[in-house]
Design a protein around this motif. Structure first.
Motif, PDB file in Angstrom:
ATOM      1  N   LEU A   6       0.821  -1.215   0.000  1.00 37.95           N
ATOM      2  CA  LEU A   6       0.000   0.000   0.000  1.00 37.95           C
ATOM      3  C   LEU A   6       0.857   1.267   0.000  1.00 37.95           C
ATOM      4  CD1 LEU A   6      -2.855  -1.047   2.433  1.00 37.95           C
ATOM      5  CD2 LEU A   6      -2.963  -0.835  -0.058  1.00 37.95           C
ATOM      6  N   LEU A   7       1.940   1.257   0.766  1.00 36.91           N
ATOM      7  CA  LEU A   7       2.838   2.413   0.780  1.00 36.91           C
ATOM      8  C   LEU A   7       3.509   2.592  -0.582  1.00 36.91           C
ATOM      9  CD1 LEU A   7       4.462   2.049   4.301  1.00 36.91           C
ATOM     10  CD2 LEU A   7       2.789   3.749   3.578  1.00 36.91           C
ATOM     11  N   GLY A   8       3.803   1.478  -1.253  1.00 38.36           N
ATOM     12  CA  GLY A   8       4.371   1.560  -2.594  1.00 38.36           C
ATOM     13  C   GLY A   8       3.387   2.129  -3.597  1.00 38.36           C
ATOM     14  N   ILE A   9       2.145   1.695  -3.515  1.00 39.36           N
ATOM     15  CA  ILE A   9       1.114   2.210  -4.417  1.00 39.36           C
ATOM     16  C   ILE A   9       0.917   3.712  -4.192  1.00 39.36           C
ATOM     17  CG2 ILE A   9      -1.369   2.142  -4.908  1.00 39.36           C
ATOM     18  CD1 ILE A   9      -1.196  -0.912  -4.407  1.00 39.36           C
ATOM     19  N   ALA A  10       0.995   4.136  -2.925  1.00 40.88           N
ATOM     20  CA  ALA A  10       0.829   5.555  -2.603  1.00 40.88           C
ATOM     21  C   ALA A  10       2.095   6.368  -2.903  1.00 40.88           C
ATOM     22  CB  ALA A  10       0.462   5.711  -1.128  1.00 40.88           C
ATOM     23  N   GLU A  11       3.142   5.694  -3.365  1.00 39.75           N
ATOM     24  CA  GLU A  11       4.416   6.326  -3.713  1.00 39.75           C
ATOM     25  C   GLU A  11       5.023   7.119  -2.563  1.00 39.75           C
ATOM     26  OE1 GLU A  11       3.929   8.492  -7.355  1.00 39.75           O
ATOM     27  OE2 GLU A  11       3.292   6.701  -8.443  1.00 39.75           O
ATOM     28  N   LEU A  12       4.953   6.582  -1.360  1.00 41.65           N
ATOM     29  CA  LEU A  12       5.521   7.267  -0.197  1.00 41.65           C
ATOM     30  C   LEU A  12       7.017   7.000  -0.019  1.00 41.65           C
ATOM     31  CD1 LEU A  12       2.610   6.864   2.356  1.00 41.65           C
ATOM     32  CD2 LEU A  12       3.240   8.870   1.034  1.00 41.65           C
ATOM     33  N   GLY A  13       7.568   6.114  -0.821  1.00 43.21           N
ATOM     34  CA  GLY A  13       8.996   5.829  -0.746  1.00 43.21           C
ATOM     35  C   GLY A  13       9.878   7.001  -1.148  1.00 43.21           C
ATOM     36  N   LYS A  14       9.311   7.922  -1.892  1.00 40.33           N
ATOM     37  CA  LYS A  14      10.101   9.075  -2.347  1.00 40.33           C
ATOM     38  C   LYS A  14      10.538   9.962  -1.190  1.00 40.33           C
ATOM     39  CE  LYS A  14       5.876  11.513  -3.444  1.00 40.33           C
ATOM     40  NZ  LYS A  14       4.968  11.848  -4.512  1.00 40.33           N
ATOM     41  N   TYR A  15       9.889   9.840  -0.051  1.00 37.06           N
ATOM     42  CA  TYR A  15      10.227  10.693   1.084  1.00 37.06           C
ATOM     43  C   TYR A  15      11.482  10.242   1.827  1.00 37.06           C
ATOM     44  CZ  TYR A  15       5.805  12.910   0.195  1.00 37.06           C
ATOM     45  OH  TYR A  15       4.779  13.584  -0.406  1.00 37.06           O
ATOM     46  N   ILE A  16      12.057   9.105   1.435  1.00 41.30           N
ATOM     47  CA  ILE A  16      13.319   8.679   2.044  1.00 41.30           C
ATOM     48  C   ILE A  16      14.410   9.702   1.717  1.00 41.30           C
ATOM     49  CG2 ILE A  16      14.107   7.217   0.138  1.00 41.30           C
ATOM     50  CD1 ILE A  16      14.519   6.391   3.836  1.00 41.30           C
ATOM     51  N   ARG A  17      14.220  10.436   0.635  1.00 44.26           N
ATOM     52  CA  ARG A  17      15.196  11.478   0.268  1.00 44.26           C
ATOM     53  C   ARG A  17      15.258  12.576   1.322  1.00 44.26           C
ATOM     54  NH1 ARG A  17      12.592  11.651  -5.413  1.00 44.26           N
ATOM     55  NH2 ARG A  17      13.422   9.743  -6.293  1.00 44.26           N
ATOM     56  N   SER A  18      14.212  12.710   2.126  1.00 42.41           N
ATOM     57  CA  SER A  18      14.177  13.751   3.162  1.00 42.41           C
ATOM     58  C   SER A  18      15.043  13.391   4.363  1.00 42.41           C
ATOM     59  CB  SER A  18      12.745  13.960   3.641  1.00 42.41           C
ATOM     60  OG  SER A  18      11.909  14.295   2.563  1.00 42.41           O
ATOM     61  N   ILE A  19      15.397  12.130   4.487  1.00 43.86           N
ATOM     62  CA  ILE A  19      16.215  11.682   5.616  1.00 43.86           C
ATOM     63  C   ILE A  19      17.677  11.799   5.200  1.00 43.86           C
ATOM     64  CG2 ILE A  19      16.760   9.762   7.145  1.00 43.86           C
ATOM     65  CD1 ILE A  19      13.906   8.730   6.623  1.00 43.86           C
ATOM     66  N   PRO A  20      18.477  12.525   5.970  1.00 47.97           N
ATOM     67  CA  PRO A  20      19.882  12.717   5.593  1.00 47.97           C
ATOM     68  C   PRO A  20      20.626  11.375   5.497  1.00 47.97           C
ATOM     69  CG  PRO A  20      19.285  14.187   7.386  1.00 47.97           C
ATOM     70  CD  PRO A  20      18.138  13.247   7.186  1.00 47.97           C
ATOM     71  N   TYR A  21      21.554  11.296   4.546  1.00 43.96           N
ATOM     72  CA  TYR A  21      22.322  10.070   4.335  1.00 43.96           C
ATOM     73  C   TYR A  21      23.022   9.591   5.606  1.00 43.96           C
ATOM     74  CZ  TYR A  21      25.740   6.767   2.649  1.00 43.96           C
ATOM     75  OH  TYR A  21      26.511   5.647   2.493  1.00 43.96           O
ATOM     76  N   PRO A  22      23.673  10.477   6.402  1.00 49.38           N
ATOM     77  CA  PRO A  22      24.348   9.988   7.616  1.00 49.38           C
ATOM     78  C   PRO A  22      23.388   9.295   8.600  1.00 49.38           C
ATOM     79  CG  PRO A  22      25.126  12.174   7.097  1.00 49.38           C
ATOM     80  CD  PRO A  22      23.964  11.898   6.172  1.00 49.38           C
ATOM     81  N   VAL A  23      22.130   9.721   8.629  1.00 49.40           N
ATOM     82  CA  VAL A  23      21.151   9.088   9.523  1.00 49.40           C
ATOM     83  C   VAL A  23      20.871   7.659   9.066  1.00 49.40           C
ATOM     84  CG1 VAL A  23      18.784   9.173  10.364  1.00 49.40           C
ATOM     85  CG2 VAL A  23      20.112  11.277  10.195  1.00 49.40           C
ATOM     86  N   VAL A  24      20.614   7.501   7.778  1.00 44.95           N
ATOM     87  CA  VAL A  24      20.327   6.171   7.238  1.00 44.95           C
ATOM     88  C   VAL A  24      21.557   5.278   7.369  1.00 44.95           C
ATOM     89  CG1 VAL A  24      19.697   4.893   5.155  1.00 44.95           C
ATOM     90  CG2 VAL A  24      18.588   7.068   5.657  1.00 44.95           C
ATOM     91  N   SER A  25      22.705   5.803   7.013  1.00 48.85           N
ATOM     92  CA  SER A  25      23.946   5.037   7.094  1.00 48.85           C
ATOM     93  C   SER A  25      24.267   4.648   8.539  1.00 48.85           C
ATOM     94  CB  SER A  25      25.110   5.851   6.522  1.00 48.85           C
ATOM     95  OG  SER A  25      26.314   5.152   6.626  1.00 48.85           O
ATOM     96  N   GLY A  26      24.078   5.554   9.468  1.00 52.40           N
ATOM     97  CA  GLY A  26      24.312   5.261  10.885  1.00 52.40           C
ATOM     98  C   GLY A  26      23.383   4.198  11.406  1.00 52.40           C
TER      99      GLY A  26
END
Length: 70
Positions: A44-64
């Protein structure tokens, strides 16, 4: 993101088995339901295309986060 999902999966399964007094046979329907609902939410999240908001999370946060799980 396989490592974080492995850790989450381990905790979910262990918790459900513990709630069923260690009886895996009794816990199996609940375990399957949790993961089927998670997959449905994922779709459902994929259909709603909410994955694009991962760009809002800074890379160091995701990497950490991923590094800490490893």
């Amino acid at each position: 993101m396989t490592t974080p999902m492995t850790a989450v999966t381990m905790v979910v399964i262990a918790s459900i088995v513990a709630m069923n007094d260690g009886d895996l046979e009794r816990a199996l329907p609940a375990i399957l339901m949790v993961f089927l609902l998670a997959r449905l939410l994922h779709i459902l999240l994929g259909i709603a295309e909410l994955g694009k908001y991962i760009r809002s999370i800074p890379y160091p946060v995701v990497s950490g986060f991923v590094t800490a799980m490893g």
